[in-house]
Design a protein around this motif. Structure first.
Motif, PDB file in Angstrom:
ATOM      1  N   GLU A   1       0.715  -1.305  -0.104  1.00 39.93           N
ATOM      2  CA  GLU A   1      -0.063   0.086  -0.059  1.00 39.93           C
ATOM      3  C   GLU A   1       0.870   1.283  -0.157  1.00 39.93           C
ATOM      4  OE1 GLU A   1      -2.962   0.092   3.077  1.00 39.93           O
ATOM      5  OE2 GLU A   1      -4.028  -1.799   2.358  1.00 39.93           O
ATOM      6  N   TYR A   2       2.244   1.020   0.533  1.00 40.36           N
ATOM      7  CA  TYR A   2       2.997   2.372   0.793  1.00 40.36           C
ATOM      8  C   TYR A   2       3.397   2.790  -0.674  1.00 40.36           C
ATOM      9  CZ  TYR A   2       6.993   5.140   1.533  1.00 40.36           C
ATOM     10  OH  TYR A   2       7.954   6.257   1.410  1.00 40.36           O
ATOM     11  N   PHE A   3       3.799   1.529  -1.635  1.00 39.14           N
ATOM     12  CA  PHE A   3       4.356   1.721  -2.715  1.00 39.14           C
ATOM     13  C   PHE A   3       3.051   2.076  -3.876  1.00 39.14           C
ATOM     14  CE2 PHE A   3       7.434  -1.301  -0.948  1.00 39.14           C
ATOM     15  CZ  PHE A   3       8.502  -0.549  -0.801  1.00 39.14           C
ATOM     16  N   LEU A   4       1.992   1.925  -3.621  1.00 44.27           N
ATOM     17  CA  LEU A   4       0.851   2.225  -4.448  1.00 44.27           C
ATOM     18  C   LEU A   4       0.120   3.479  -4.073  1.00 44.27           C
ATOM     19  CD1 LEU A   4      -0.520  -1.391  -4.724  1.00 44.27           C
ATOM     20  CD2 LEU A   4       0.796  -0.050  -6.655  1.00 44.27           C
ATOM     21  N   GLN A   5       0.693   4.136  -2.948  1.00 46.12           N
ATOM     22  CA  GLN A   5      -0.214   5.340  -2.762  1.00 46.12           C
ATOM     23  C   GLN A   5       0.009   6.452  -3.553  1.00 46.12           C
ATOM     24  OE1 GLN A   5       1.264   7.127   0.939  1.00 46.12           O
ATOM     25  NE2 GLN A   5       3.106   5.973   1.013  1.00 46.12           N
ATOM     26  N   TYR A   6       1.126   6.711  -4.298  1.00 46.23           N
ATOM     27  CA  TYR A   6       1.483   7.714  -5.386  1.00 46.23           C
ATOM     28  C   TYR A   6       1.856   6.752  -6.784  1.00 46.23           C
ATOM     29  CZ  TYR A   6       1.869  10.664  -1.072  1.00 46.23           C
ATOM     30  OH  TYR A   6       1.735  11.294   0.038  1.00 46.23           O
ATOM     31  N   ARG A   7       1.316   7.414  -7.742  1.00 46.31           N
ATOM     32  CA  ARG A   7       1.715   6.746  -8.896  1.00 46.31           C
ATOM     33  C   ARG A   7       1.713   7.921 -10.174  1.00 46.31           C
ATOM     34  NH1 ARG A   7      -3.096   1.979  -9.109  1.00 46.31           N
ATOM     35  NH2 ARG A   7      -3.104   1.721  -6.662  1.00 46.31           N
ATOM     36  N   PRO A   8       2.755   7.389 -10.999  1.00 52.09           N
ATOM     37  CA  PRO A   8       2.956   8.378 -12.156  1.00 52.09           C
ATOM     38  C   PRO A   8       1.838   8.615 -13.029  1.00 52.09           C
ATOM     39  CG  PRO A   8       4.093   6.362 -12.401  1.00 52.09           C
ATOM     40  CD  PRO A   8       3.525   6.273 -11.261  1.00 52.09           C
ATOM     41  N   PRO A   9       1.690   9.933 -13.466  1.00 57.16           N
ATOM     42  CA  PRO A   9       2.646  11.172 -13.147  1.00 57.16           C
ATOM     43  C   PRO A   9       2.115  11.788 -11.732  1.00 57.16           C
ATOM     44  CG  PRO A   9       0.828  11.710 -14.844  1.00 57.16           C
ATOM     45  CD  PRO A   9       1.007  10.213 -14.670  1.00 57.16           C
ATOM     46  N   LEU A  10       3.257  12.238 -11.066  1.00 55.24           N
ATOM     47  CA  LEU A  10       2.770  12.646  -9.623  1.00 55.24           C
ATOM     48  C   LEU A  10       2.596  14.190  -9.886  1.00 55.24           C
ATOM     49  CD1 LEU A  10       5.929  11.450  -7.639  1.00 55.24           C
ATOM     50  CD2 LEU A  10       3.592  10.249  -7.688  1.00 55.24           C
ATOM     51  N   THR A  11       1.738  14.644  -9.104  1.00 62.18           N
ATOM     52  CA  THR A  11       1.335  16.285  -8.863  1.00 62.18           C
ATOM     53  C   THR A  11       2.583  16.909  -7.963  1.00 62.18           C
ATOM     54  OG1 THR A  11      -0.041  16.136  -6.828  1.00 62.18           O
ATOM     55  CG2 THR A  11      -1.156  15.822  -9.209  1.00 62.18           C
ATOM     56  N   ARG A  12       2.883  17.967  -8.170  1.00 57.63           N
ATOM     57  CA  ARG A  12       3.699  18.577  -7.179  1.00 57.63           C
ATOM     58  C   ARG A  12       3.652  18.511  -5.863  1.00 57.63           C
ATOM     59  NH1 ARG A  12       6.046  24.539  -8.918  1.00 57.63           N
ATOM     60  NH2 ARG A  12       7.468  23.424  -7.449  1.00 57.63           N
ATOM     61  N   LYS A  13       2.056  18.367  -5.230  1.00 60.49           N
ATOM     62  CA  LYS A  13       1.727  18.194  -3.874  1.00 60.49           C
ATOM     63  C   LYS A  13       2.352  16.522  -3.775  1.00 60.49           C
ATOM     64  CE  LYS A  13      -1.989  18.221  -0.608  1.00 60.49           C
ATOM     65  NZ  LYS A  13      -3.362  18.279  -0.529  1.00 60.49           N
ATOM     66  N   GLU A  14       1.897  15.853  -4.504  1.00 61.04           N
ATOM     67  CA  GLU A  14       2.305  14.268  -4.196  1.00 61.04           C
ATOM     68  C   GLU A  14       3.836  13.973  -4.132  1.00 61.04           C
ATOM     69  OE1 GLU A  14      -1.433  11.864  -6.304  1.00 61.04           O
ATOM     70  OE2 GLU A  14       0.255  12.633  -7.684  1.00 61.04           O
ATOM     71  N   GLU A  15       4.351  14.713  -4.948  1.00 56.53           N
ATOM     72  CA  GLU A  15       6.068  14.571  -4.973  1.00 56.53           C
ATOM     73  C   GLU A  15       6.469  15.266  -3.779  1.00 56.53           C
ATOM     74  OE1 GLU A  15       9.595  15.168  -8.123  1.00 56.53           O
ATOM     75  OE2 GLU A  15       8.062  16.265  -8.425  1.00 56.53           O
ATOM     76  N   TYR A  16       6.072  16.245  -3.363  1.00 61.87           N
ATOM     77  CA  TYR A  16       6.539  17.132  -2.054  1.00 61.87           C
ATOM     78  C   TYR A  16       5.934  16.052  -0.766  1.00 61.87           C
ATOM     79  CZ  TYR A  16       6.435  20.408   1.779  1.00 61.87           C
ATOM     80  OH  TYR A  16       6.814  21.133   2.974  1.00 61.87           O
ATOM     81  N   MET A  17       4.837  15.527  -0.798  1.00 64.05           N
ATOM     82  CA  MET A  17       4.379  14.595   0.290  1.00 64.05           C
ATOM     83  C   MET A  17       5.325  13.194   0.336  1.00 64.05           C
ATOM     84  SD  MET A  17       2.382  16.246   2.125  1.00 64.05           S
ATOM     85  CE  MET A  17       2.100  14.743   3.282  1.00 64.05           C
ATOM     86  N   LEU A  18       5.544  12.722  -0.856  1.00 67.89           N
ATOM     87  CA  LEU A  18       6.564  11.662  -0.908  1.00 67.89           C
ATOM     88  C   LEU A  18       7.970  11.799  -0.518  1.00 67.89           C
ATOM     89  CD1 LEU A  18       7.054   8.790  -2.205  1.00 67.89           C
ATOM     90  CD2 LEU A  18       7.703   9.731  -4.256  1.00 67.89           C
ATOM     91  N   THR A  19       8.356  13.044  -0.651  1.00 71.52           N
ATOM     92  CA  THR A  19       9.712  13.384  -0.221  1.00 71.52           C
ATOM     93  C   THR A  19       9.889  13.414   1.338  1.00 71.52           C
ATOM     94  OG1 THR A  19      10.069  14.428  -2.191  1.00 71.52           O
ATOM     95  CG2 THR A  19      11.436  15.280  -0.393  1.00 71.52           C
ATOM     96  N   ILE A  20       8.635  14.413   1.798  1.00 72.10           N
ATOM     97  CA  ILE A  20       8.899  14.352   3.466  1.00 72.10           C
ATOM     98  C   ILE A  20       8.655  12.993   3.939  1.00 72.10           C
ATOM     99  CG2 ILE A  20       7.212  14.934   5.323  1.00 72.10           C
ATOM    100  CD1 ILE A  20       6.554  17.502   3.712  1.00 72.10           C
ATOM    101  N   LYS A  21       7.767  12.160   3.381  1.00 69.39           N
ATOM    102  CA  LYS A  21       7.577  10.638   4.101  1.00 69.39           C
ATOM    103  C   LYS A  21       8.966   9.933   4.066  1.00 69.39           C
ATOM    104  CE  LYS A  21       2.515  10.143   3.369  1.00 69.39           C
ATOM    105  NZ  LYS A  21       1.415   9.448   2.571  1.00 69.39           N
ATOM    106  N   THR A  22       9.578  10.172   2.897  1.00 69.69           N
ATOM    107  CA  THR A  22      10.870   9.352   2.727  1.00 69.69           C
ATOM    108  C   THR A  22      12.037   9.671   3.487  1.00 69.69           C
ATOM    109  OG1 THR A  22      10.004   8.833   0.307  1.00 69.69           O
ATOM    110  CG2 THR A  22      12.334   8.361   0.803  1.00 69.69           C
ATOM    111  N   ILE A  23      12.117  11.094   3.675  1.00 71.52           N
ATOM    112  CA  ILE A  23      13.216  11.621   4.502  1.00 71.52           C
ATOM    113  C   ILE A  23      12.938  11.210   5.938  1.00 71.52           C
ATOM    114  CG2 ILE A  23      14.365  13.580   5.226  1.00 71.52           C
ATOM    115  CD1 ILE A  23      13.854  14.723   2.433  1.00 71.52           C
TER     116      ILE A  23
END
Length: 395
Positions: free
Chosen positions: A59-81
Motif C-alpha cells: 500500500e505504501y508503494f501504491l499510494q503515489y503513482r506516476p505522473p505525480l502532482t507537485r503536492k504528491e511529490e512533496y509529500m512523498l519526499t517528506i515521508k521518505t526523508i
C-alpha cells in the motif's frame, strides 16, 4: 587546508567566505563543548530511533503513482526523508548498544561511521524549500545508495570477527533487525528514485516505482536459471543442467518487485545446481513448479536431486553466517548482487537464504525447505504481491 565556499561582490570589492576544516574547529573546542555536542547528537538519535514505524507494505508503494502532482511529490519526499532518518537512527542506536569489545571492532566501527554519514546527509535538508528541489533530493538519495554499497560485506566481516566473544543468538537477533531495516531503507530510496524518474519520463503504466505489473514469471525463471548455469559452467566446467518448468505451456503474470524475486530464485538455484554437480547429477533436470491461486499469491517449488541435506544442516540453513562452503569464492567465480546493491562478494558468508527469508517475510511471504538425505531437496516459496483492489484503487 582552507576551502573557498562562496565568492560574491559587494561595492566593487570581491569577498570570499572561507570555511575552516572541521578537525581544526573541533580542536579548539573545550571538553564541555565537545560533551554538549555529543550529548545533543545522542539525544537526537534517541529521539528519531524512538519513533514507531509501520511495517513496509505494498500500500505504501501504491499510494503515489506516476505522473505525480507537485503536492504528491512533496509529500512523498517528506515521508521518505522522515522514514530514512528514523531507520538510520534506529541502526545507530542498535550499534551503539553493542558491548564495548564489539563496537571497537574496525568493521563495526566503520558501519557506525557509515550510518552517521547517512544522518549527516539527511539532516541538512532545509524545510520546506529544498523539498521542492527534486534534483537535489535525488542527489542526496543517490549518495546514500553509493555510501552503503558494501555495507553488508563490512558488517558481515565485523560480526564474524566477534563471534568468539559475543553469543551467536545475540548476533542473529541483531542481524534480524538490522537487515530488515536496511532492506526497508534500500526499498524506500530505490522506490523514490524510480518513481521520480518515471514522473519525468513517459510511463507505460506497467511500472509504479519499483513495482512491476504482470511480470512474466516463466521468463524470469528461465533468465535466472540460464544465468546460474553460466556461472556453474565457468566455475566447474561441467555440462549445463536442464531446468523443467511446470506448467510448460503458459506463462504466469504476477505483480511484484522483480529484483527481490530474482535474487531469491538465484540463491535457491545456486544451491540446487551446485548440489547436483557435487553428486554427479548435473544431467538430471531441476524441476520448477509454479502456482498462482490468487492475484496476490505466487507459489514456487524448486526441486533438485543433489543428495539432500542432513537434518543437522537443515536446522541451520536460515542462520546468519552459517555456510557449507569452506572458503569464500573470488569475485569472478560465484557472485550474487543483492537488490539495490552493487556488490558481488557476499557469497560464502551465509547471508543467502536468511536474506531470502527476510525479503519474503517483509511482504507476508515465507520459505520452507524439505530434504530427503540421499535423494534431494525441495524449496517452497510463497511470495505475496499487492492485492487486485490495491492495484485498481483510484488516486
Amino acid at each position: 587546508m582552507w576551502k573557498v565556499m562562496r565568492v560574491w561582490r559587494c561595492g566593487g570589492v570581491r569577498w570570499a567566505h572561507r570555511q575552516r576544516p572541521s578537525n581544526e574547529l573541533l580542536s579548539e573546542l573545550s571538553f564541555d563543548q565537545h560533551y554538549k555536542i555529543r550529548s545533543n547528537i545522542g539525544l537526537l538519535i534517541q529521539d528519531y530511533a524512538s519513533k514507531p514505524i509501520a511495517p513496509l507494505d505494498y500500500e505504501y508503494f501504491l499510494q503515489y503513482r506516476p505522473p505525480l502532482t507537485r503536492k504528491e511529490e512533496y509529500m512523498l519526499t517528506i515521508k521518505t526523508i522522515n522514514l530514512l532518518l528514523s531507520l538510520t537512527c534506529k541502526r545507530l542506536n542498535a550499534i551503539q548498544r553493542l558491548p564495548y569489545n564489539a563496537v571497537i571492532n574496525p568493521h563495526l566501527e566503520r558501519t557506525n561511521s557509515l550510518y552517521l554519514k547517512s544522518l549527516q546527509t539527511l539532516l541538512p535538508v532545509a524545510y520546506p524549500y529544498e523539498l521542492h528541489n527534486p534534483p537535489k533530493i535525488q542527489a542526496k538519495f543517490t549518495e546514500l545508495l553509493d555510501d552503503h554499497e558494501d555495507a553488508i560485506v563490512v558488517l558481515a566481516k565485523g560480526l564474524q570477527e566477534i563471534r568468539t566473544c559475543y553469543p551467536q543468538f545475540k548476533i542473529s537477533q541483531f542481524l534480524n533487525f538490522h537487515l530488515k531495516e536496511r532492506i526497508t531503507m534500500k526499498l524506500l530510496v530505490t522506490h523514490y528514485l524510480s518513481l521520480t524518474a518515471q514522473n519525468n519520463d513517459e510511463s507505460d503504466g506497467n511500472t509504479i516505482g519499483i513495482l512491476q505489473r504482470d511480470l512474466p514469471i516463466v521468463q524470469l525463471v528461465k533468465h535466472v536459471s540460464d544465468y546460474v548455469n553460466d556461472i556453474c559452467f565457468v566455475k566447474f566446467n561441467t555440462q549445463r543442467t536442464p531446468v523443467l518448468v511446470y506448467p510448460p505451456a503458459q506463462d504466469i503474470a504476477f505483480t511484484c518487485i522483480p529484483p527481490i524475486l530474482e535474487y531469491i530464485m538465484t540463491e535457491v538455484f545456486k544451491n540446487a545446481f551446485e548440489a547436483q554437480i557435487a553428486h554427479g547429477k548435473e544431467h538430471v533436470p531441476i524441476e520448477v513448479n509454479l502456482l498462482k491461486p490468487d492475484d496476490d499469491e505466487l507459489y514456487i517449488r524448486i526441486r533438485d536431486h543433489g543428495g539432500g541435506i542432513t537434518p543437522e544442516v537443515e536446522a541451520l540453513m536460515f542462520d546468519y553466517s552459517y555456510s557449507t562452503r569452506s572458503q569464500q569464492p573470488s569475485d569472478d567465480e560465484d557472485s550474487t548482487d543483492l537488490p539495490g546493491e552493487q556488490i558481488n562478494n557476499v557469497s560464502g558468508m551465509g547471508f543467502g537464504l536468511p536474506m531470502c527469508k527476510t525479503y519474503l517475510e517483509l511482504f507476508g511471504g515465507k520459505m520452507d525447505i524439505q530434504s530427503l538425505p540421499g535423494w534431494g531437496t525441495d524449496v517452497y516459496i510463497k511470495h505475496k504481491g499487492p492485492s487486485k483492489a490495491a492495484l485498481l484503487a483510484k488516486r
